[in-house]
Design a protein around this motif. Structure first.
Motif, PDB file in Angstrom:
ATOM      1  N   ILE A  47       0.867  -1.176   0.000  1.00 43.82           N
ATOM      2  CA  ILE A  47       0.000   0.000   0.000  1.00 43.82           C
ATOM      3  C   ILE A  47       0.902   1.223   0.000  1.00 43.82           C
ATOM      4  CG2 ILE A  47      -1.777   1.305   1.229  1.00 43.82           C
ATOM      5  CD1 ILE A  47      -2.544  -1.319   2.645  1.00 43.82           C
ATOM      6  N   GLU A  48       0.584   2.171  -0.866  1.00 43.57           N
ATOM      7  CA  GLU A  48       1.372   3.404  -0.933  1.00 43.57           C
ATOM      8  C   GLU A  48       0.419   4.591  -1.009  1.00 43.57           C
ATOM      9  OE1 GLU A  48       5.191   4.744  -3.418  1.00 43.57           O
ATOM     10  OE2 GLU A  48       3.440   4.335  -4.657  1.00 43.57           O
ATOM     11  N   GLN A  49       0.773   5.662  -0.328  1.00 47.03           N
ATOM     12  CA  GLN A  49       0.000   6.888  -0.426  1.00 47.03           C
ATOM     13  C   GLN A  49       0.887   7.990  -0.982  1.00 47.03           C
ATOM     14  OE1 GLN A  49      -1.448   8.788   3.128  1.00 47.03           O
ATOM     15  NE2 GLN A  49      -3.053   9.822   1.993  1.00 47.03           N
ATOM     16  N   ASP A  51       3.540   8.653  -2.550  1.00 43.46           N
ATOM     17  CA  ASP A  51       4.967   8.724  -2.237  1.00 43.46           C
ATOM     18  C   ASP A  51       5.270   9.275  -0.844  1.00 43.46           C
ATOM     19  OD1 ASP A  51       5.748   7.575  -4.636  1.00 43.46           O
ATOM     20  OD2 ASP A  51       5.887   9.499  -5.661  1.00 43.46           O
ATOM     21  N   ALA A  52       4.264   9.412   0.019  1.00 46.51           N
ATOM     22  CA  ALA A  52       4.493   9.888   1.383  1.00 46.51           C
ATOM     23  C   ALA A  52       4.949   8.743   2.280  1.00 46.51           C
ATOM     24  CB  ALA A  52       3.229  10.517   1.958  1.00 46.51           C
ATOM     25  N   TRP A  53       4.411   7.560   2.055  1.00 44.66           N
ATOM     26  CA  TRP A  53       4.758   6.383   2.839  1.00 44.66           C
ATOM     27  C   TRP A  53       4.292   5.149   2.064  1.00 44.66           C
ATOM     28  CZ3 TRP A  53       0.951   2.942   4.269  1.00 44.66           C
ATOM     29  CH2 TRP A  53      -0.367   3.406   4.192  1.00 44.66           C
ATOM     30  N   PHE A  54       4.876   4.017   2.421  1.00 41.33           N
ATOM     31  CA  PHE A  54       4.364   2.749   1.904  1.00 41.33           C
ATOM     32  C   PHE A  54       4.346   1.740   3.034  1.00 41.33           C
ATOM     33  CE2 PHE A  54       8.929   2.148   1.316  1.00 41.33           C
ATOM     34  CZ  PHE A  54       9.126   0.818   1.679  1.00 41.33           C
ATOM     35  N   GLY A  55       3.475   0.782   2.897  1.00 35.70           N
ATOM     36  CA  GLY A  55       3.363  -0.267   3.890  1.00 35.70           C
ATOM     37  C   GLY A  55       3.336  -1.627   3.231  1.00 35.70           C
ATOM     38  N   LEU A 161       7.626  -0.067  -4.724  1.00 37.27           N
ATOM     39  CA  LEU A 161       7.026  -1.316  -5.193  1.00 37.27           C
ATOM     40  C   LEU A 161       7.854  -1.950  -6.296  1.00 37.27           C
ATOM     41  CD1 LEU A 161       4.859  -3.461  -5.166  1.00 37.27           C
ATOM     42  CD2 LEU A 161       3.480  -2.007  -6.656  1.00 37.27           C
ATOM     43  N   ALA A 162       8.328  -1.164  -7.231  1.00 32.29           N
ATOM     44  CA  ALA A 162       9.140  -1.703  -8.328  1.00 32.29           C
ATOM     45  C   ALA A 162      10.431  -2.314  -7.793  1.00 32.29           C
ATOM     46  CB  ALA A 162       9.448  -0.619  -9.355  1.00 32.29           C
ATOM     47  N   GLU A 163      11.078  -1.645  -6.860  1.00 30.94           N
ATOM     48  CA  GLU A 163      12.318  -2.170  -6.298  1.00 30.94           C
ATOM     49  C   GLU A 163      12.080  -3.429  -5.466  1.00 30.94           C
ATOM     50  OE1 GLU A 163      15.159   0.658  -4.730  1.00 30.94           O
ATOM     51  OE2 GLU A 163      14.039   2.278  -5.715  1.00 30.94           O
TER      52      GLU A 163
END
Length: 178
Positions: A47-49, A51-55, A161-163
């Protein structure tokens, strides 16, 4: 705006799909969504918002989910991020503020003066900001056994996510659904 994707490991390798979180209100809903994607195999929910954070939430069979959030403070200010950080950190920061306000502390207990304007609400507000760290929180080993060591996970920022998919060997599969 959120982006969510599922990476499910199957006998044939990784399968990727983007997913909607419209019906997800709790961590249990998210885990159920992931388990529906793949029976007993490993599923990684990303889950990403903006580019502020991802989980990341890792689900394997009936085991408890493992969770990692790249920036706890940023995530705690959003609905899905708050759900993840609350699971990781336990108490809801709002509960902590309520408990502190019930103590009726004015900041002078340790010999510290009140702010110039004497505003006690600033004390509670600063506690809320400090309750969730502006740093990665959760299981830093969440993907270590799949090819992404903790140091590399901690270094991820934008386009994580890509990485992550590349490190898991699922980069091509992910590109097919993006």
């Amino acid at each position: 705006m959120y982006f969510a994707a599922l990476l499910a490991r199957t006998e044939d390798g990784w399968e990727a799909s983007d997913t909607e979180l419209d019906d997800v209100e709790t961590l249990s809903d998210l885990v159920e969504l992931a388990r529906d994607a793949s029976d007993d195999d490993t599923v990684i929910v990303f889950i990403e918002q903006e580019d502020a954070w991802f989980g990341l939430v890792r689900i394997e069979g009936e085991e408890d989910p493992r969770i990692y959030v790249s920036d706890g403070a940023a995530a705690a200010r959003s609905s899905y991020g708050e759900m993840l950080t609350r699971e990781i950190l336990g108490d809801d920061p709002e509960d902590l503020i309520d408990e502190l306000e019930a103590l009726d502390l004015d900041g002078t207990e340790d010999g510290e003066p009140l702010d110039a304007d004497g505003d006690e609400d600033d004390v509670a507000g600063s506690v809320a900001a400090e309750a969730v760290p502006a740093a990665p929180v959760g299981d830093r080993l969440i993907l270590a056994d799949l090819g992404l060591p903790p140091a590399e996970l901690l270094a991820l920022e934008t386009d994580a996510l890509a990485e992550i998919a590349d490190a898991l060997g699922a980069g091509e599969v992910l590109e097919a659904v993006r």
